[in-house]
Enzyme design. Structure first.
Site, PDB file in Angstrom:
ATOM      1  N   ARG A 113       0.828  -1.218   0.000  1.00 15.28           N
ATOM      2  CA  ARG A 113       0.000   0.000   0.000  1.00 15.28           C
ATOM      3  C   ARG A 113       0.857   1.261   0.000  1.00 15.28           C
ATOM      4  NH1 ARG A 113      -4.922  -2.094   3.636  1.00 15.28           N
ATOM      5  NH2 ARG A 113      -6.160  -2.780   1.863  1.00 15.28           N
ATOM      6  N   GLY A 127     -10.809  -8.598  -1.786  1.00 13.01           N
ATOM      7  CA  GLY A 127      -9.548  -8.809  -1.095  1.00 13.01           C
ATOM      8  C   GLY A 127      -9.016 -10.228  -1.239  1.00 13.01           C
ATOM      9  N   GLY A 157     -14.001  -3.744   0.128  1.00 10.10           N
ATOM     10  CA  GLY A 157     -15.373  -3.247   0.290  1.00 10.10           C
ATOM     11  C   GLY A 157     -15.721  -2.184  -0.736  1.00 10.10           C
TER      12      GLY A 157
HETATM   13  P1  ADP Z   1     -13.413 -11.602  -1.980  1.00  7.72           P
HETATM   14  O1  ADP Z   1     -12.705 -11.140  -0.748  1.00  7.72           O
HETATM   15  O2  ADP Z   1     -12.486 -11.789  -3.132  1.00  7.72           O
HETATM   16  O3  ADP Z   1     -14.598 -10.742  -2.306  1.00  7.72           O
HETATM   17  P2  ADP Z   1     -15.018 -13.449  -0.515  1.00  7.72           P
HETATM   18  O4  ADP Z   1     -14.623 -12.775   0.739  1.00  7.72           O
HETATM   19  O5  ADP Z   1     -16.409 -13.271  -0.990  1.00  7.72           O
HETATM   20  O6  ADP Z   1     -14.002 -13.061  -1.687  1.00  7.72           O
HETATM   21  O7  ADP Z   1     -14.800 -15.011  -0.376  1.00  7.72           O
HETATM   22  C1  ADP Z   1     -13.567 -15.587  -0.132  1.00  7.72           C
HETATM   23  C2  ADP Z   1     -13.687 -16.859   0.641  1.00  7.72           C
HETATM   24  O8  ADP Z   1     -14.553 -17.779   0.030  1.00  7.72           O
HETATM   25  C3  ADP Z   1     -12.359 -17.536   0.754  1.00  7.72           C
HETATM   26  O9  ADP Z   1     -11.900 -17.458   2.080  1.00  7.72           O
HETATM   27  C4  ADP Z   1     -12.628 -18.975   0.315  1.00  7.72           C
HETATM   28  O10 ADP Z   1     -12.024 -19.940   1.144  1.00  7.72           O
HETATM   29  C5  ADP Z   1     -14.131 -19.062   0.416  1.00  7.72           C
HETATM   30  N1  ADP Z   1     -14.661 -20.119  -0.438  1.00  7.72           N
HETATM   31  C6  ADP Z   1     -14.402 -20.343  -1.743  1.00  7.72           C
HETATM   32  N2  ADP Z   1     -14.989 -21.479  -2.167  1.00  7.72           N
HETATM   33  C7  ADP Z   1     -15.634 -22.013  -1.114  1.00  7.72           C
HETATM   34  C8  ADP Z   1     -16.408 -23.195  -0.898  1.00  7.72           C
HETATM   35  N3  ADP Z   1     -16.626 -24.070  -1.882  1.00  7.72           N
HETATM   36  N4  ADP Z   1     -16.912 -23.401   0.338  1.00  7.72           N
HETATM   37  C9  ADP Z   1     -16.668 -22.528   1.331  1.00  7.72           C
HETATM   38  N5  ADP Z   1     -15.962 -21.411   1.205  1.00  7.72           N
HETATM   39  C10 ADP Z   1     -15.440 -21.144  -0.002  1.00  7.72           C
HETATM   40 MG    MG Z   2     -13.206 -11.368   1.344  1.00  3.28          MG
END
Ligand code: ADP
Ligand code: MG
Length: 393
Positions: free
Chosen positions: A37, A350, A373
């Site tokens: 950052r 993230g 976010g």
């Molecule tokens: P981002 O931060 O990119 O927006 P999210 O916070 O929505 O993504 O989701 C990320 C999480 O989703 C990760 O920690 C990952 O382990 C979890 N995840 C991905 N696939 C699965 C699954 N099949 N079952 C449970 N959790 C999952």
């Molecule tokens: Mg996330």
């Protein structure tokens, strides 16, 4: 973009107040464990210094001190690291407002000043006008380069713009450029990949992007609520029962709009989510007692065949529990495939950004959003207060 940017400003002899996002991770001894950052902001800082500014006064938050001065959330270590990266001494003050600060800045020999954590004052997050005015009194111009907090109307992101001419720094400008183009005028075919753990986190993104995109690919934990809504067996995979009707209505809406929604046709499944669990490849119906933790090889083929023709891809949410190497193949395969495409690829979220970094594919993506976010709210079609508040060109 109709907002003022750094290039529009006459910086000669001006004191520039810069809102940075120096919310860096630290270990227990307060060593900075990742200075991405800080390094990300350097082009903005250097441009300001190289274009005649008299002083550069930097403000930021770090962590969640909740309106009190908490030693472990001090920005002092950031000032030290910044000085090294800039190759120039950074003067640090353990306050961010007050007459003394103002005088000390004027009388200092250093060009670059970093002020203490804004969130040591409750007025920051309350967007207190008096506090914003005091901050504003420290500069002649305001530059916001903190995309990660642009979705919050705080004194240092929104309030302050009522008192100073306000422009986007290079980081913020890049975020608005890529995310804005994807949301407003994407080159088609435009394909959205959604994953992550929960449907509920991504509903507004689906609603906003479904009419604009050509297809939505859904993987990760959220896919199984959709598969269940289609009448499939999902074993013990992640299910949001209270979102089943919503998933049905999204599928129905997509059908009406003539938009394709692609879901996993095979899965990597385990009895228990642990590093050394025995994995099985199962079809779109997942047997009782098994949990889907990643998309399977046939699904990778299905998804990549769809992505092949894309001109714009927005990806938010990993398609499997990529943190565990045994369940990271799906996310890695999709990431590697996109890395080889000639298209605009935008990574938001993230955890998705962390996955891309883990696979060392950062240089292969067009844009990786730095604000979790904030990028989600942008993709939801919301106007970010910190962006809306900047001066018009
Ligand atoms: P981002 O931060 O990119 O927006 P999210 O916070 O929505 O993504 O989701 C990320 C999480 O989703 C990760 O920690 C990952 O382990 C979890 N995840 C991905 N696939 C699965 C699954 N099949 N079952 C449970 N959790 C999952
Ligand atoms: Mg996330």
């Amino acid at each position: 973009m109709a907002k003022l940017t750094l290039n529009d400003l006459d910086l000669k002899n001006k004191t520039v107040l810069l809102r940075a996002d120096f919310n860096v991770p630290q270990d227990a001894d307060l060593n900075i464990t990742d200075d991405t950052r800080i390094r990300g902001t350097l082009p903005t800082l250097k441009y300001i210094l190289d274009n005649g500014a008299k002083k550069l006064v930097i403000i930021s938050h770090l962590g969640r001190p909740d309106g009190k001065a908490v030693a472990k959330y001090s920005l002092k270590p950031v000032g030290e690291r910044l000085g090294k990266l800039l190759g120039e001494k950074v003067l640090f003050f353990n306050e961010c407002i007050g007459e003394d600060i103002k005088k000390s800045i004027e009388n200092s020999s250093e060009r670059v000043v970093l002020l203490e954590n804004l969130r040591f004052h409750a007025e920051e997050e309350a967007n207190d006008a008096g506090f914003a005015k005091q901050l504003a009194s420290l500069g002649d111009l305001f530059v916001n380069d903190a995309f990660g907090t642009a979705h919050r109307a705080h004194a240092s992101t929104e309030g302050i713009t009522h008192f100073l001419k306000s422009a986007a720094g290079f980081l913020l400008e890049k975020e608005i450029k890529y995310l804005g183009a994807a949301v407003e005028d994407p080159e088609k075919p435009f394909i959205v990949i959604l994953g992550g753990s929960k449907v509920s986190d991504k509903i507004k993104v689906i609603n906003n992007l479904l009419p604009k995109c050509d297809a939505i690919i859904i993987g990760g934990g959220m896919a199984y609520t959709f598969l269940k809504a289609q009448g499939k067996e999902i074993g013990n995979s992640k299910l949001e029962k209270d979102r089943l009707d919503l998933a049905k209505s999204i599928l129905e809406n997509a059908r009406k709009l003539g938009k394709e929604i692609l879901l996993p046709i095979d899965n990597v499944a385990v009895k228990e989510i642990k590093e050394d669990a025995k994995v099985e490849i199962v079809g779109e119906n997942i047997p009782d007692g098994l949990i889907a933790v990643d998309i399977g090889p046939e699904t990778v083929k299905l998804f990549t065949a769809k992505l092949k023709s894309a001109k714009t891809i927005v990806w938010n949410g990993p398609v499997g529990i990529f943190e565990m190497p045994a369940f990271s193949n799906g996310t890695r395969s999709i990431a590697e495939f996109i890395a080889g495409l000639k298209c605009v690829s935008i990574i938001g979220g993230g955890d998705t950004a962390a996955a891309i970094a883990k696979f060392k594919l950062e240089d292969k993506m067009t844009h990786i959003s730095t604000g979790g976010g904030a990028s989600l709210e942008f993709l939801e079609g919301k106007i970010l207060p910190g962006v809306a508040a900047l001066s018009e060109k």
